[in-house]
Design a protein around this motif. Structure first.
Motif, short mmCIF file in Angstrom:
data_model
loop_
_atom_site.label_atom_id
_atom_site.label_comp_id
_atom_site.label_asym_id
_atom_site.label_seq_id
_atom_site.Cartn_x
_atom_site.Cartn_y
_atom_site.Cartn_z
N LEU A 253 0.88 -1.26 0.05
CA LEU A 253 -0.05 -0.21 -0.01
C LEU A 253 0.83 1.28 0.11
CD1 LEU A 253 -2.94 -0.91 2.72
CD2 LEU A 253 -2.64 -1.16 0.16
N ASP A 254 0.64 2.02 -1.00
CA ASP A 254 1.28 3.35 -0.90
C ASP A 254 0.50 4.32 -0.20
OD1 ASP A 254 2.46 5.82 -1.50
OD2 ASP A 254 2.16 5.75 -3.68
N HIS A 255 0.92 5.21 0.85
CA HIS A 255 0.67 5.98 1.71
C HIS A 255 0.62 7.35 1.53
CE1 HIS A 255 -1.10 2.76 4.26
NE2 HIS A 255 0.45 2.23 4.35
N GLY A 256 1.57 7.53 0.65
CA GLY A 256 1.96 8.88 0.10
C GLY A 256 3.16 9.41 0.64
N GLY A 257 3.92 10.16 -0.21
CA GLY A 257 5.17 10.99 0.43
C GLY A 257 6.30 9.92 0.65
#
Length: 321
Positions: A253-257
């Motif tokens: 999962l890509d949570h951003g940043g």
């Protein structure tokens, strides 16, 4: 007037005498402009610093020291009129995100290979009339990780060429999935533990197979019976759902940043690549896929390409049960 001896001596000396003539004041000399330059320069510096003194820029790091695999939260509150132009840690740019209180936040971490020492966190601000740089020190303290020695059949340690090629393709796919830098931030505190079971194998565990050191454990193994629902640690986007030879059904999962979470040895996926997920949403069920001795969940965290301890993330940003 009778002199009773109480008048000041000066008054007695001058009584009845005309006042002395005043000397004319000397003419003022013109002061060259070059003599004023240092004072003017000092006034200009004071005028630039005055807003900062009235509302100083804040750069705070919590905690002030971390072990290899640790993670720290950076809080930034620039003074009025100043803008954040960059944050760097160990020579690398760190994404900065707006916070609810009007400031900014960022996450920094130290990978397993980070040598102990003190490292500069450098913040660059820009505003009227120029630029400023603030620095804070983050200490990476030494830490000893446990070792596990196993004696296994040689076929379980050395892979044939065909299997080795697949293993390397799987590893590259996970590396690429965790190598992106999405500008959109999906996560917000608190992070959740994906399952409620205790830690079976800690982060950084050094495995020695048949006397040969292998890569340290890049996550934590959590106890989870087969079929246990696995929850997303935070909101994000599915960037990988792949059946890998070693880690089995693996989800990223890509949570951003530059922040990612990894879930491995799943029995099944409950989401697909490209899907947006909510914090706490069931993304799969635990199992023993890939090379596993029994059902459990391998949970990992990656920040800007460095594998970090998920337990450190939970300790920093909370996890209600």
């Amino acid at each position: 007037m009778k002199d009773d001896g109480m008048a000041p001596i000066a008054d007695r000396r001058t009584a009845g005498a005309p006042p002395p003539a005043r000397r004319p004041a000397p003419p003022l000399k013109a002061i060259p402009f070059r003599a004023w330059r240092p004072a003017l320069a000092a006034l200009a510096v004071l005028a630039w610093l005055a807003p900062a003194w009235g509302a100083p820029a804040a750069l705070d790091v919590t905690p002030a020291e971390i072990p290899p695999g640790g993670i720290a939260l950076v809080r930034i509150h620039p003074p009025p009129g100043a803008a954040v132009r960059g944050l760097h840690f160990r020579g690398r740019a760190v994404p900065v995100h707006p916070a609810a209180d009007g400031g900014y936040v960022a996450l920094v971490g130290a990978g397993l290979r980070t040598p102990p020492g003190r490292y500069d966190l450098v913040l660059r601000l820009e505003g009227r009339p120029g630029r400023r740089t603030l620095k804070r020190r983050l200490r990476v303290r030494p830490k000893s990780f446990p070792a596990e020695r196993l004696k296994l059949p040689e076929k379980m340690v050395e892979f044939p060429p065909k299997v080795l090629r697949r293993v390397r393709r799987d590893q590259e796919a996970v590396r690429r999935a965790c190598g992106g830098l999405s500008p959109e931030i999906h996560w917000e505190p608190p992070f959740l533990r994906p399952v409620d079971g205790p830690v079976l194998s800690p982060f950084g565990l050094r495995r020695i197979l048949n006397g040969q050191p292998r890569s340290p454990h890049s996550g934590v193994d959590l106890r989870a019976a087969a079929g246990t629902p696995v929850r997303a640690a935070n909101a994000g986007r599915v960037v990988l759902a792949r059946d890998c030879y070693l880690s089995g059904k693996t989800l990223v999962l890509d949570h951003g940043g530059g922040l990612f979470s990894i879930y491995a040895h799943l029995a099944e996926f409950a989401v697909t690549a490209g899907q947006q997920v909510r914090r706490g949403q069931v993304v799969g069920r635990s199992g023993a896929s890939g090379r596993a001795t029994g059902p459990h969940l391998h949970w990992g965290v990656s920040l800007l390409g460095e594998r970090l301890d998920p337990e450190a993330l939970i300790a920093l940003l909370g996890s209600p049960r």
